[in-house]
Design a protein around this motif. Structure first.
Motif, PDB file in Angstrom:
ATOM      1  N   LEU A 141      -7.061  -0.557  -4.090  1.00  0.00           N
ATOM      2  CA  LEU A 141      -6.325  -0.148  -2.599  1.00  0.00           C
ATOM      3  C   LEU A 141      -7.266  -0.075  -1.412  1.00  0.00           C
ATOM      4  N   ASP A 142      -8.135   0.145  -1.706  1.00  0.00           N
ATOM      5  CA  ASP A 142      -9.039  -0.309  -0.857  1.00  0.00           C
ATOM      6  C   ASP A 142      -9.005  -1.129  -0.194  1.00  0.00           C
ATOM      7  N   VAL A 175       2.443   2.256  -3.011  1.00  0.00           N
ATOM      8  CA  VAL A 175       1.316   2.804  -4.314  1.00  0.00           C
ATOM      9  C   VAL A 175       0.705   4.165  -3.844  1.00  0.00           C
ATOM     10  N   THR A 176       1.233   4.784  -2.717  1.00  0.00           N
ATOM     11  CA  THR A 176       0.351   5.826  -1.455  1.00  0.00           C
ATOM     12  C   THR A 176       2.010   6.853  -0.890  1.00  0.00           C
ATOM     13  N   ALA A 177       2.755   6.541  -0.763  1.00  0.00           N
ATOM     14  CA  ALA A 177       3.454   7.279  -0.304  1.00  0.00           C
ATOM     15  C   ALA A 177       4.959   7.893  -1.579  1.00  0.00           C
ATOM     16  N   SER A 178       5.499   8.755  -0.394  1.00  0.00           N
ATOM     17  CA  SER A 178       6.266   9.286  -1.483  1.00  0.00           C
ATOM     18  C   SER A 178       7.725   9.037  -1.554  1.00  0.00           C
ATOM     19  N   LYS A 225       4.567   5.068   8.611  1.00  0.00           N
ATOM     20  CA  LYS A 225       4.566   5.716   6.421  1.00  0.00           C
ATOM     21  C   LYS A 225       5.580   5.711   5.923  1.00  0.00           C
ATOM     22  N   PRO A 264      -2.887  -4.444  -3.574  1.00  0.00           N
ATOM     23  CA  PRO A 264      -3.854  -3.346  -4.655  1.00  0.00           C
ATOM     24  C   PRO A 264      -3.894  -3.157  -5.888  1.00  0.00           C
ATOM     25  N   ILE A 271       1.300  -1.612   0.114  1.00  0.00           N
ATOM     26  CA  ILE A 271      -0.269  -0.351   0.587  1.00  0.00           C
ATOM     27  C   ILE A 271       1.116   1.226  -0.185  1.00  0.00           C
ATOM     28  N   LEU A 272       2.064   1.430   1.146  1.00  0.00           N
ATOM     29  CA  LEU A 272       2.891   2.516   0.849  1.00  0.00           C
ATOM     30  C   LEU A 272       3.248   2.395  -0.445  1.00  0.00           C
ATOM     31  N   LYS A 279      -6.579  -2.475   2.083  1.00  0.00           N
ATOM     32  CA  LYS A 279      -6.650  -1.728   3.322  1.00  0.00           C
ATOM     33  C   LYS A 279      -7.281  -2.216   4.006  1.00  0.00           C
TER      34      LYS A 279
END
Length: 164
Positions: free
Chosen positions: A124-125, A96-99, A163, A119, A93-94, A128
């Motif tokens: 993604l949902d 895909v979603t984190a910088s 994170k 994902p 997930i990270l 999660k």
């Protein structure tokens, strides 16, 4: 001596073909394959063997050497299996979603290498929700330990709240 031998045997198994090495081989074999070629069961097998098995042997070793009963060791193993899987789901997930700055490594690397991820297979949902389910199941396995499990419960929460 029996407890030490038990730990050594478990450690050896965790890194062999039915452990880390096997999981890594399967992971490499699944790279570049489409979601119809790699199932969720395949992905779970990879992560059970690459990550969860190592956490399982670490947690079980502590329990065994600490004098836990066989039932307590099983509860610890179930906890570790679930947090190991949750760790991998959260990692996917990270990615895909984190910088890149937040991660401390290149973000989007899994997609760039066409790696099979949670994902990619669940959305993604869905990923999660799976991470949350795994953490709840992990925590439930420690209920018999009561307050003594507080540090492990905190680790479980950290795994999906992190994170990077």
């Amino acid at each position: 001596p029996e407890r030490v031998l038990d730990v050594i045997v478990r450690l050896g198994k965790s890194v062999g073909p039915k452990g880390l090495a096997g999981g890594q081989v399967m992971d490499l074999e699944c790279e570049g394959k489409s979601p119809d070629e790699v199932t969720l069961d395949d992905l779970k097998w990879i992560h059970v063997h690459k990550t969860a098995t190592l956490l399982q042997v670490a947690v079980a070793s502590g329990a065994i050497l600490g004098g836990a009963t066989p039932e307590e060791v099983k509860a610890c193993e179930k906890f570790a299996l679930n947090i190991g899987l949750a760790f991998q789901v959260a990692d996917d997930i990270l990615d895909v979603t984190a910088s890149t700055e937040d991660l401390g490594k290149t973000a989007g690397k899994d997609e760039d290498t066409d790696k099979t991820t949670y994902p990619k297979l669940m959305g993604l949902d869905g990923a999660k929700a799976e991470a949350k389910r795994l953490i709840e199941e992990a925590k439930a396995s420690l209920e018999p330990f009561g307050e003594r499990a507080a540090p492990l419960l905190a680790i479980a929460d950290y795994i999906i709240d992190r994170k990077n």
